[in-house]
Design an enzyme around this catalytic site. Structure first.
Site, PDB file in Angstrom:
ATOM      1  N   ALA A  27      12.230 -34.306 -17.472  1.00  0.00           N
ATOM      2  CA  ALA A  27      13.657 -34.559 -17.730  1.00  0.00           C
ATOM      3  C   ALA A  27      14.028 -36.033 -17.597  1.00  0.00           C
ATOM      4  CB  ALA A  27      14.505 -33.715 -16.786  1.00  0.00           C
ATOM      5  N   ALA A  28      13.055 -36.912 -17.658  1.00  0.00           N
ATOM      6  CA  ALA A  28      13.356 -38.327 -17.461  1.00  0.00           C
ATOM      7  C   ALA A  28      14.312 -38.870 -18.522  1.00  0.00           C
ATOM      8  CB  ALA A  28      12.062 -39.136 -17.465  1.00  0.00           C
ATOM      9  N   GLY A  29      14.040 -38.566 -19.786  1.00  0.00           N
ATOM     10  CA  GLY A  29      14.892 -39.057 -20.851  1.00  0.00           C
ATOM     11  C   GLY A  29      16.307 -38.514 -20.761  1.00  0.00           C
ATOM     12  N   ASP A  30      16.438 -37.234 -20.414  1.00  0.00           N
ATOM     13  CA  ASP A  30      17.769 -36.638 -20.293  1.00  0.00           C
ATOM     14  C   ASP A  30      18.524 -37.205 -19.100  1.00  0.00           C
ATOM     15  OD1 ASP A  30      17.351 -35.028 -22.520  1.00  0.00           O
ATOM     16  OD2 ASP A  30      16.417 -33.448 -21.339  1.00  0.00           O
ATOM     17  N   GLY A  83       9.085 -45.299 -22.092  1.00  0.00           N
ATOM     18  CA  GLY A  83       8.234 -44.800 -21.025  1.00  0.00           C
ATOM     19  C   GLY A  83       7.957 -45.872 -19.994  1.00  0.00           C
TER      20      GLY A  83
END
Length: 328
Positions: free
Chosen positions: A242-245, A214
């Site tokens: 959708a940051a991780g994707d 994060g």
């Protein structure tokens, strides 16, 4: 152009925006509601395609209006959808609440995704033609294992996002090349809350690990190498859905193009930082041109070697921006 196969979920995201997420038993009034294409598999496919990958999506949608929209969204992003089957019943859905800080909570209903229990005719050759296979855990585990085994048989790099968090069998970890959990998923897999110790433990099962932290950035660890910490780029988060994707799709493109891992991590972090500044899942994902420009102008955040947990350093670098946190 690197070739990427994605074996994963497609969901319609039903997103409610609120000032503060409701507690158990509480009702709150929201300020907006949207239905947007999502699902961890589809999200990673769209991210990789927008960032320059040649992407094929393997999975299923339902025979409903959502299924039509999900397929169209992938095609519009440049993702090949010939291996995206239409099955009877409803498409998968994700029910998402996003608060004013950009944090989210998510309930996923698998729908058609639950019908993907293995590889279909042609899927093995599609995987074998790729440079990388992206996997997540929103499909039945037997399908994920079958995909990873096919990739290993063809010498294709397997990148696994272990979300939703759950313990994983050795038969899957044994055929995983790069594991990309967030800090909560890493803790679920190892029982360790310190990301450095978790990474060290995960390296007993997989050769490479990237733990997304994060606002604190990312931690990369590989067998036989010193771990690297990449601080997050400082941005104001609007929606981290959708940051991780986005990060994983970008990372797959970067490593598929042969970039050194420090450069790949910085570029993927820049793509994720761009995505959190916009609402939505796939709609928030940047293009390659946007990501290149942002990377070139962003303050230098080159990864730095960090002491191992045995040296008493248990904290990753921190930042005011939220970039690569948990995503749908």
């Amino acid at each position: 152009m690197t070739a990427i196969a994605v074996l994963g979920s497609t969901n319609m995201d039903l997103v409610a925006y609120v000032s503060k997420a409701p507690r158990l038993g509480e009702t709150v009034t929201g300020r907006a509601f949207h239905t947007v294409p999502g699902g961890k598999g589809a999200n990673q496919a769209v991210a990789a395609a927008r960032l320059g990958g040649e992407v094929v999506m393997i999975g299923a949608v339902g025979a409903d209006e959502f299924g039509v929209r999900l397929r169209s969204a992938l095609a519009a992003a440049g993702v090949e959808t010939a291996a995206l089957r239409t099955v009877e019943g409803a498409s998968g859905t994700a029910h998402i609440t996003v608060d004013d800080e950009g944090a989210n909570s998510i309930v996923v209903i698998p729908g058609a995704n639950a019908r993907v229990t293995g590889l279909e005719v042609g899927d093995d050759s599609r995987i074998g033609s790729a440079d990388s296979l992206l996997l997540q855990l929103e499909l039945p585990l037997e399908a994920v294992i079958a995909g990873a085994r096919a990739a290993r048989a063809h010498g294709v790099r397997t990148i696994l996002t272990p979300a939703p968090a759950r313990p994983l069998p050795a038969e899957l970890l044994d055929v995983t090349d790069l594991l990309v959990p967030n800090e909560h998923e890493a803790a679920t897999l190892t029982g360790l809350t310190d990301p450095h110790r978790a990474a060290e433990a995960l390296l007993r099962s997989v050769p490479q690990v990237v733990i997304t932290l994060g606002a604190a950035g990312v931690l990369f660890a590989a067998r036989g190498r010193e771990p690297l910490a990449m601080p997050a780029l400082r941005v104001r988060a609007v929606d981290t859905t959708a940051a991780g994707d986005t990060f994983v799709g970008a990372l797959a493109v970067a490593v598929g193009e042969g970039r050194p891992m420090p450069e790949a991590l910085r570029w993927a972090s820049a793509a994720a930082a761009l995505s959190v500044q916009r609402p939505g899942a796939q709609d928030s994902m940047p293009t390659r041109t946007e990501t290149d420009a942002f990377t070139a102008t962003a303050p230098d955040t080159a990864p730095e070697p960090v002491p191992g947990p045995g040296n008493g350093n248990g904290n990753a670098p921190s930042s005011a921006g939220r970039t690569t946190g948990s995503a749908s």
